[in-house]
Design a protein around this motif. Structure first.
Motif, mmCIF file in Angstrom:
data_model
loop_
_atom_site.group_PDB
_atom_site.id
_atom_site.type_symbol
_atom_site.label_atom_id
_atom_site.label_comp_id
_atom_site.label_asym_id
_atom_site.label_seq_id
_atom_site.Cartn_x
_atom_site.Cartn_y
_atom_site.Cartn_z
ATOM 1 N N ALA B 252 0.835 -1.204 0.000
ATOM 2 C CA ALA B 252 0.000 0.000 0.000
ATOM 3 C C ALA B 252 0.872 1.257 0.000
ATOM 4 O O ALA B 252 0.620 2.205 -0.740
ATOM 5 C CB ALA B 252 -0.936 -0.016 1.209
ATOM 6 N N GLN B 256 1.013 4.095 -3.005
ATOM 7 C CA GLN B 256 0.789 5.530 -2.770
ATOM 8 C C GLN B 256 1.978 6.356 -3.246
ATOM 9 O O GLN B 256 1.803 7.418 -3.847
ATOM 10 C CB GLN B 256 0.518 5.789 -1.285
ATOM 11 N N VAL B 272 -6.504 1.368 -12.175
ATOM 12 C CA VAL B 272 -5.833 1.130 -10.896
ATOM 13 C C VAL B 272 -4.315 0.996 -11.024
ATOM 14 O O VAL B 272 -3.574 1.580 -10.242
ATOM 15 C CB VAL B 272 -6.444 -0.113 -10.208
ATOM 16 N N ARG B 394 -6.868 6.058 -1.840
ATOM 17 C CA ARG B 394 -7.115 5.061 -0.795
ATOM 18 C C ARG B 394 -8.081 3.987 -1.297
ATOM 19 O O ARG B 394 -7.914 2.798 -1.073
ATOM 20 C CB ARG B 394 -7.712 5.793 0.418
ATOM 21 N N ARG B 396 -8.626 3.055 -4.379
ATOM 22 C CA ARG B 396 -8.048 2.164 -5.396
ATOM 23 C C ARG B 396 -7.370 0.971 -4.732
ATOM 24 O O ARG B 396 -7.400 -0.139 -5.236
ATOM 25 C CB ARG B 396 -7.028 2.936 -6.239
ATOM 26 N N LEU B 397 -6.764 1.237 -3.561
ATOM 27 C CA LEU B 397 -6.097 0.147 -2.842
ATOM 28 C C LEU B 397 -7.112 -0.832 -2.243
ATOM 29 O O LEU B 397 -6.761 -1.956 -1.888
ATOM 30 C CB LEU B 397 -5.224 0.732 -1.727
ATOM 31 N N LEU B 398 -8.347 -0.374 -2.111
ATOM 32 C CA LEU B 398 -9.375 -1.234 -1.517
ATOM 33 C C LEU B 398 -10.454 -1.561 -2.547
ATOM 34 O O LEU B 398 -11.592 -1.889 -2.190
ATOM 35 C CB LEU B 398 -10.009 -0.522 -0.306
ATOM 36 N N ALA B 399 -10.079 -1.465 -3.833
ATOM 37 C CA ALA B 399 -11.086 -1.557 -4.894
ATOM 38 C C ALA B 399 -11.946 -2.815 -4.779
ATOM 39 O O ALA B 399 -13.169 -2.764 -4.950
ATOM 40 C CB ALA B 399 -10.409 -1.497 -6.261
ATOM 41 N N ASP B 400 -11.332 -3.953 -4.469
ATOM 42 C CA ASP B 400 -12.113 -5.193 -4.430
ATOM 43 C C ASP B 400 -13.135 -5.159 -3.294
ATOM 44 O O ASP B 400 -14.261 -5.638 -3.435
ATOM 45 C CB ASP B 400 -11.188 -6.411 -4.282
#
Lengths: 618, 408
Positions: B252, B256, B272, B394, B396-400
């Motif tokens: 992560a 960033q 992403v 933020r 995009r890192l948690l997209a799923d």
């Protein structure tokens, strides 16, 4: 010409094999019908090598030596449950006999549970016949253990009979000695009938089968009978003896052991220890000793699949038909859903019930940590019993506000059950055992050397400390040689607190526990740490707190999840990615939500599986 | 070891597509993908469908020299299946494997068939992946002459110990040189692939790689976190404890940093894991994947999508060639997507894009979830007001996780 006797032995010291051999020698069971441990009917009994329910069997024996040689006697052998949880049932079995055969493994010596049952037999005034079994084993030390036995029961080492139930050596001699040493029953054949129930089992086809020992008078198949504790009257459908299959008889007379069937469908209507008499001109005084069995240990049982809740209720109903001591009532847990609060006689009882539910009814269950029963006295003089941590007044002073059903007000005192624990172990481990017992708030009552290398330690210990993982600890500290027995001896005031575990500020009821103030901190810290490992990271930070009332005693944090994305997404990844998403969404359905926190059920299960497997008999 | 193919419904022998899939053909973007399943060596992290010479042995069907004939055969089949309405290709993409192991003549031959069977749209984007190691100034000129318009180099890292862990054999110094050669050869669009999170890669290492990549002035960068794919040599080394497993927090942080550094030097995210200097520099071929466009994937193990039907070819080059030699479709299995599945795919794909997802695709619960996710800082509030769900950095890192929340 009747001899009523029982066999007292530790679970794997060969009681059932000895019983098998007696069945064969007396011709009751033909060699080809013989199967191992004939009398242990339940699968679990046979597999675990323990007897859960007692049985009685009638053996005709024509003595081959001694004064009675050539005469045929009726030997009623009453098999006793071998475990401490069933002490009450043991004592009732013993009360049906005049003699007890004490069987000890010639390679292992006496164990704590045997000793406990031996003391019960001595209290019941039974004549004891000490026997060393397994003398055929290469590791047998008959001299040493005969001396140990003689020391314990105060006889001559030469009086100890040596047998091998496996080869049959000495068993004939033992049968002759039973005839010679055990006194025939004494009772008044003409008095109103009185028979003591020493066991009752539920049979799918016949309903409840009640095992009795007739003390006075006789019971005939024509009469109506009365249970003296309740006054309930039942039609007698059948009386008989077990030889070893149930065999109908016209009547069973004074001193005899047999069974009766009344059409009753629930063993709670035919309680062990109760007195049976004729409904007309019956006895006015019951035989002494009836006691209603009260659960000592409570735990929540929940189906892993919530849809199994009705099946679990049906299964518990079915088990209760055969187990008067099993109690249960519905309860709901935020973490585990719908389940039952169940009361058990002890840890083995709990383990057996759970195993039967899983095996015979095909249920997957999760159990909360077992707890003892507490008595709470409030300052206003009221008093109540706590069988579930959620009912415990919060905080030790009881000053913090309460949720749920627990009473408000100030607690004056909390009492917890204590037990008298007997531990037998090789003397090498004394130090380690003492350390364990002291760590569990035990106080030493006494210590005796049974022989040069074996010692008996007696402690009083709070039951709550035993139900946690005491037995596992004892086994590991004594390399498996230590044995434990305990019996309730009353209650003592204790400084107890309820520790709650909170996830993101929400209490998780399944983890609340009543613990001594001194161990509250370590309980809280260890559970919080464990949960930190088990709870998956969420999109936000999740504090895990252990608290006594409103005071936080431990805190861990599951850090917020920062990455949950698959980096690549080429054309060929789309199907794979979609299938992964479908699987993840399926997994989400199995999540339990505590507040906003999603916790896989597996995490609760893992956190509750403390490794503190209850006593498995040995 | 290449990863396993998904299971699906049986694919018809002649590769024929349902009417529903063919209707509307031409109204959507159309691309061609050529999978080149050859590598000189296999990198320890890679689970793509690719084979070294020794893995292929001397099976004649699987030979590198005859490979292009099987692909051409499949292109002929594709034309037959798609029929007279087959549109000209907007994009062509040679991926692998190592496509530059094909000879210039093979590229020419394949592209000639593409022009003959389908034609190329004006301004068609024709990309090939290339390995900095195995390409030189001459071959780059030849590729440009064949009609290739865009090159994507597998740079991965500028740090020797990171490259070594990845089994990449090139000298970091070679990357700036091949970039110069590519521009000299006339390529306007040059992209670099980077991998972050390799065991042993420090934050400073990653910064070094980003700076080194940017110094060569690419107009596009793809940055992927290292994924330890099951069955790879890397997975085995991680399992044995020789290498540390990638850590989510470290990944992560590195994501960033990448977004910050790339943004500061003029590359904006548009997917992403993809950044471009300008909208015109985006990879149009990949955009077809992400926006539900049509493409035919030719070659062993290649995936295709036309009008709601996805299918994928048999994986092994020999099996692939054998199928085509019998005039059979090389498809291994396929799936026909129903409306709900297509909606699900739209959410999971379009949410990854900077253009985002129209809220009209979501059900009412999904729209409420989008509001929640905006509050949690995962979606852009301004975009939400315009009716679109667009991920924040933020997010995009948690997209799923966001996708799971937006879907029922």
């Amino acid at each position: 010409m009747i001899r009523n006797f029982c066999i007292i032995a530790h679970i794997d010291h060969g009681k059932s094999t000895l019983a098998d051999r007696m069945l064969q020698l007396t011709g009751v069971v033909e060699g080809r019908q013989m199967r191992e441990q004939y009398l242990d009917r339940m699968d679990i009994e046979r597999e675990r090598g323990i007897t859960i329910k007692s049985q009685a069997v009638r053996l005709p024996w024509t003595a081959t030596a001694g004064e009675g040689a050539g005469q045929t006697y009726v030997l009623n052998m009453i098999d006793t449950p071998g475990h401490v949880d069933f002490t009450y049932e043991v004592s009732r079995s013993l009360a049906a006999c005049e003699g007890a055969v004490l069987v000890v493994d010639a390679a292992q010596g006496i164990e704590a549970q045997t000793l406990a049952n031996l003391y019960l037999a001595i209290d019941a005034d039974l004549h004891l016949i000490p026997v060393l079994n397994k003398i055929d084993l290469p590791g047998a030390q008959p001299e040493k253990y005969a001396a140990e036995l003689a020391h314990i029961i105060g006889c001559d080492a030469g009086d100890v009979i040596r047998v091998s139930a496996k080869t049959g050596e000495g068993v004939e001699h033992l049968l002759n000695e039973i005839v010679a040493q055990v006194s025939p029953p004494v009772g008044d054949a003409d008095a109103p009938s009185r028979a003591m129930i020493f066991d009752s089992i539920y049979d799918t086809y016949r309903g409840v089968v009640t095992y009795v020992r007739v003390i006075d008078g006789k019971l005939s198949h024509r009469e109506r009978i009365k249970m003296m504790s309740t006054g309930a009257v039942h039609e007698m459908l059948e009386v008989g003896v077990i030889a070893p299959e149930p065999t109908k008889a016209q009547e069973i007379g004074v001193g005899e052991v047999g069974y009766l069937i009344t059409g009753v469908k629930d063993v709670r209507q035919s309680r062990v220890g109760d007195t049976v008499t004729s409904s007309v001109n019956g006895a006015t005084h019951a035989l002494p000793g009836y006691r209603h069995p009260n659960p000592m240990v409570y735990a929540g049982l929940y189906p892993i699949d919530g849809d199994d809740y009705p099946a679990l209720r049906d299964a518990l109903d079915r088990l209760q038909l055969n187990d008067a001591a099993l109690m249960f009532e519905p309860e709901t847990s935020g973490a585990l859903g719908f389940g039952f609060r169940c009361g058990f006689l002890g840890l083995l009882h709990m383990e057996i019930v759970r195993e039967r539910l899983e095996r015979e009814f095909d249920l997957d269950l999760i159990s909360t940590s077992p707890n003892a029963v507490y008595r709470v006295e409030m300052e206003d003089g009221t008093e109540f019993e706590v069988t579930n941590p959620s009912e415990f007044p919060g905080g030790s002073g009881g000053s913090s506000p309460q949720k749920g059903t627990s009473p408000t007000g100030k607690v004056a005192a909390v009492y917890e059950p204590v037990v008298h624990a007997t531990i037998i172990s090789p003397s090498d481990y004394i130090g380690s055992i003492m350390e364990l017992c002291q760590g569990r708030r035990g106080s030493l009552l006494g210590m005796d050397y049974l022989s040069a290398e074996r010692v008996e330690l007696r402690y009083t210990v709070p039951l709550a400390e035993i139900v946690f993982d005491f037995f596992d600890q004892l086994k590991s500290r004594t390399k498996g040689y230590g044995s434990l027995d305990y019996e309730p001896t009353g209650e003592e005031p204790a400084d107890l607190v309820k520790v709650d575990i909170m996830l993101h500020g929400e209490t998780v009821d399944a983890f609340s526990a009543i613990v001594h103030r001194d161990s509250a901190y370590s309980y809280g810290v260890s559970l919080a740490r464990k949960l930190k490992e088990l709870i998956p990271r969420q999109q936000f930070e999740v504090p895990i707190q252990a608290a006594i009332g409103s005071r936080i005693i431990a805190r861990e944090t599951v850090r917020a999840m920062r990455k949950d994305v698959l980096a690549k997404c080429y054309g060929g990844d789309i199907t794979r990615k979609r299938k992964l998403l479908e699987r993840q969404k399926e997994g989400k359905k199995r999540m339990k939500t505590v507040g906003r926190v999603e916790v896989p059920q597996e995490a609760f299960i893992a956190a509750l599986s403390t490794g503190g497997t209850p006593e498995k008999g040995k | 070891m290449p990863s396993a193919l998904p299971e699906g419904d049986p694919a018809p022998r002649d590769g024929v597509l349902p009417e529903s899939a063919l209707s509307g053909l031409g109204s959507r973007r159309f691309g061609l993908y050529m999978h080149v399943p050859f590598c000189v060596v296999r990198c320890g992290y890679c689970d793509f469908n690719t084979y070294t010479a020794s893995e292929l042995g001397d099976d004649p069907g699987a030979s590198r020299t005859s490979y292009h004939r099987a692909v051409i055969h499949e292109l002929n089949l594709a034309r037959k299946v798609l029929g007279a309405d087959a549109p000209p290709a907007d994009t062509v993409f040679f991926g692998g494997g190592t496509p530059t192991l094909l000879t210039p003549e093979q590229f020419d031959a394949v592209l000639t068939v593409v022009r003959d069977e389908f034609g190329l749209a004006p301004d068609a984007e024709i990309t090939t992946e290339a390995n900095p190691d195995s390409i030189g100034a001459d071959s780059l000129r030849r590729l440009r002459d064949s009609g290739i318009t865009r090159i994507s180099f597998g740079m991965q890292s500028a740090v020797p110990h990171v490259l070594a862990t990845l089994d990449r054999t090139h000298d970091p110094e070679r990357v700036p040189r091949v970039m110069d050669w590519a521009r000299e050869a006339g390529f306007d669009h040059v992209s670099l692939d980077l991998i972050y999170g390799t065991p042993g890669e420090s934050m400073a290492d990653w910064r070094t790689s980003l700076d080194a990549a940017l110094d060569t002035r690419p107009d596009h960068i793809s940055a992927y976190s290292l994924i330890v794919e099951p069955g790879t040599a890397l997975a085995q080394r991680v399992r044995r404890g020789e290498l540390a497993a990638p850590d989510d927090d470290d990944l992560a942080d590195k994501y960033q940093l990448a977004d910050e550094v790339l943004g500061a030097r003029g590359l904006a995210w548009y997917e992403v894991s993809n950044w471009a200097r300008a909208p015109a520099a985006r990879c149009r071929h990949n955009e077809i994947y992400w926006t539900g466009g049509d493409w035919w994937g030719a070659g062993p193990g290649a995936h295709s999508h036309v009008g709601g039907v996805r299918w994928w070819n048999v994986k092994h080059p020999a099996a692939y060639a054998a199928r085509l030699a019998e005039d059979r479709s090389p498809a291994y299995a396929r799936e026909i997507l129903d409306d709900e599945v297509r909606r699900m795919e739209r959410v999971l794909l379009e949410l990854r894009l900077s253009d985002g997802l129209s809220l009209s695709v979501l059900d009412p619960a999904g729209v409420r979830a989008a509001a929640r996710q905006t509050e949690a800082g995962n979606l852009e509030p301004a975009a939400l007001d315009r009716g679109r769900a667009v991920l924040t950095c933020r997010g995009r890192l948690l997209a799923d996780a966001v996708v799971r929340d937006l879907l029922p």
